[in-house]
Enzyme design. Structure first.
Site, PDB file in Angstrom:
ATOM      1  N   PRO A  14       0.789  -1.229   0.000  1.00 11.38           N
ATOM      2  CA  PRO A  14       0.000   0.000   0.000  1.00 11.38           C
ATOM      3  C   PRO A  14       0.825   1.285   0.000  1.00 11.38           C
ATOM      4  CG  PRO A  14      -0.091  -1.071   2.139  1.00 11.38           C
ATOM      5  CD  PRO A  14       0.555  -2.033   1.185  1.00 11.38           C
ATOM      6  N   ASN A  15       0.321   2.244  -0.744  1.00  8.98           N
ATOM      7  CA  ASN A  15       0.859   3.609  -0.838  1.00  8.98           C
ATOM      8  C   ASN A  15       2.112   3.714  -1.704  1.00  8.98           C
ATOM      9  OD1 ASN A  15      -1.128   4.827   0.975  1.00  8.98           O
ATOM     10  ND2 ASN A  15      -0.111   3.640   2.568  1.00  8.98           N
ATOM     11  N   ARG A  22       5.229  11.031  -2.321  1.00  8.94           N
ATOM     12  CA  ARG A  22       4.915  10.816  -0.900  1.00  8.94           C
ATOM     13  C   ARG A  22       6.204  10.903  -0.090  1.00  8.94           C
ATOM     14  NH1 ARG A  22       4.680   4.740   1.280  1.00  8.94           N
ATOM     15  NH2 ARG A  22       4.091   5.089   3.437  1.00  8.94           N
ATOM     16  N   TYR A  27      11.341   8.639   1.241  1.00 11.73           N
ATOM     17  CA  TYR A  27      11.259   7.571   0.236  1.00 11.73           C
ATOM     18  C   TYR A  27      11.908   7.912  -1.094  1.00 11.73           C
ATOM     19  CZ  TYR A  27       7.914   5.658   3.569  1.00 11.73           C
ATOM     20  OH  TYR A  27       7.331   5.155   4.707  1.00 11.73           O
ATOM     21  N   ASN A  78       8.098  -5.607  -1.236  1.00 13.44           N
ATOM     22  CA  ASN A  78       8.036  -4.487  -0.298  1.00 13.44           C
ATOM     23  C   ASN A  78       6.583  -4.419   0.147  1.00 13.44           C
ATOM     24  OD1 ASN A  78       7.942  -2.185   1.177  1.00 13.44           O
ATOM     25  ND2 ASN A  78       8.988  -0.883  -0.321  1.00 13.44           N
ATOM     26  N   ALA A  81       3.350  -0.972   4.734  1.00 16.12           N
ATOM     27  CA  ALA A  81       2.871  -1.031   6.124  1.00 16.12           C
ATOM     28  C   ALA A  81       2.446  -2.436   6.552  1.00 16.12           C
ATOM     29  CB  ALA A  81       1.719  -0.049   6.297  1.00 16.12           C
ATOM     30  N   GLU A 102      13.066  -9.289   0.959  1.00 15.84           N
ATOM     31  CA  GLU A 102      12.233  -8.194   1.484  1.00 15.84           C
ATOM     32  C   GLU A 102      12.982  -6.877   1.271  1.00 15.84           C
ATOM     33  OE1 GLU A 102      11.562  -8.708   5.668  1.00 15.84           O
ATOM     34  OE2 GLU A 102      10.734  -6.699   5.942  1.00 15.84           O
ATOM     35  N   HIS A 104      12.865  -2.564   1.681  1.00 13.46           N
ATOM     36  CA  HIS A 104      12.289  -1.297   2.152  1.00 13.46           C
ATOM     37  C   HIS A 104      13.152  -0.157   1.652  1.00 13.46           C
ATOM     38  CE1 HIS A 104       9.494  -3.436   4.655  1.00 13.46           C
ATOM     39  NE2 HIS A 104      10.507  -4.189   5.066  1.00 13.46           N
ATOM     40  N   ARG A 111      13.570   4.325  12.269  1.00 16.15           N
ATOM     41  CA  ARG A 111      12.311   5.057  12.300  1.00 16.15           C
ATOM     42  C   ARG A 111      11.491   4.669  13.539  1.00 16.15           C
ATOM     43  NH1 ARG A 111       9.541   4.787   6.644  1.00 16.15           N
ATOM     44  NH2 ARG A 111       8.370   6.512   7.585  1.00 16.15           N
TER      45      ARG A 111
HETATM   46  C1  DQA Z   1       8.378   0.980   3.610  1.00 18.65           C
HETATM   47  C2  DQA Z   1       8.502   1.150   5.122  1.00 18.65           C
HETATM   48  C3  DQA Z   1       7.164   0.908   5.811  1.00 18.65           C
HETATM   49  O1  DQA Z   1       7.304   1.057   7.215  1.00 18.65           O
HETATM   50  C4  DQA Z   1       6.142   1.907   5.307  1.00 18.65           C
HETATM   51  O2  DQA Z   1       4.885   1.633   5.891  1.00 18.65           O
HETATM   52  C5  DQA Z   1       6.058   1.967   3.838  1.00 18.65           C
HETATM   53  C6  DQA Z   1       7.277   1.853   3.034  1.00 18.65           C
HETATM   54  C7  DQA Z   1       9.679   1.354   2.881  1.00 18.65           C
HETATM   55  O3  DQA Z   1       9.808   0.982   1.707  1.00 18.65           O
HETATM   56  O4  DQA Z   1      10.551   2.014   3.447  1.00 18.65           O
HETATM   57  O5  DQA Z   1       4.988   2.227   3.276  1.00 18.65           O
HETATM   58  O6  DQA Z   1       8.100  -0.385   3.334  1.00 18.65           O
END
Ligand code: DQA
Length: 149
Positions: A14-15, A22, A27, A78, A81, A102, A104, A111
């Site tokens: 998501p997002n 964003r 990011y 990825n 959240a 995985e 990020h 964080r």
């Molecule tokens: C994320 C880190 C997560 O904590 C966050 O909710 C994201 C992006 C990252 O790529 O740094 O949406 O996965």
């Protein structure tokens, strides 16, 4: 180059469709389309294809992992959240029985405390955090070496 190999699935939660706009200070300014292009190029150079997906829905991500289970060679994920909350994604990755990396973009360990827990890491062969968009290419690079060894 044509290939009969199964593709590497690159799955985004998501997002991440908002990548580039964003919180760029966290990011970066690279868009998800840029990430897809770079990942496809890196995989293609090694003769591999990529299925690149993004969804804002947990169940859809589970379905995509199920698809990778039968149609894919490996998974880069990825989960955004859902990393920190989803036992369903943990269980789907466990059932997939594929190499998993995985990714990020941000260094989640620097964080908020709620980002320090990952259900996904229990099922990941490698974890890359804090390398920005390059992390996706590093993940593919790692998988290519794993798959070809
Ligand atoms: C994320 C880190 C997560 O904590 C966050 O909710 C994201 C992006 C990252 O790529 O740094 O949406 O996965």
């Amino acid at each position: 180059m044509t290939t009969t190999r199964r593709p590497i699935y690159v799955l985004n939660g998501p997002n991440l469709n908002l990548l580039g706009t964003r919180r760029p200070e966290v990011y970066g300014t690279t868009t998800l389309a840029d990430v897809e292009e770079a990942v496809r190029a890196r995989a293609a150079a090694g003769g591999w294809e990529v299925e690149f997906r993004q969804t804002n829905h947990e169940g859809v991500l589970v379905d995509q992992i199920h698809e990778a289970r039968t149609a894919g060679a490996a998974i880069v994920i990825n989960p955004a959240a859902y990393t920190h909350t989803s036992i369903a994604i943990h269980d789907a990755l466990e059932a997939a029985e594929l190499p998993v990396v995985e990714v990020h973009l941000s260094n989640v360990h620097r964080r908020e405390p709620f980002r320090h827990t990952s259900y996904v890491s229990l099922q990941a062969d490698a974890v890359i955090a804090g390398a920005g968009a390059l992390g996706y290419e590093l993940a593919v690079e790692h998988l290519l070496r794993t798959l070809e060894s």
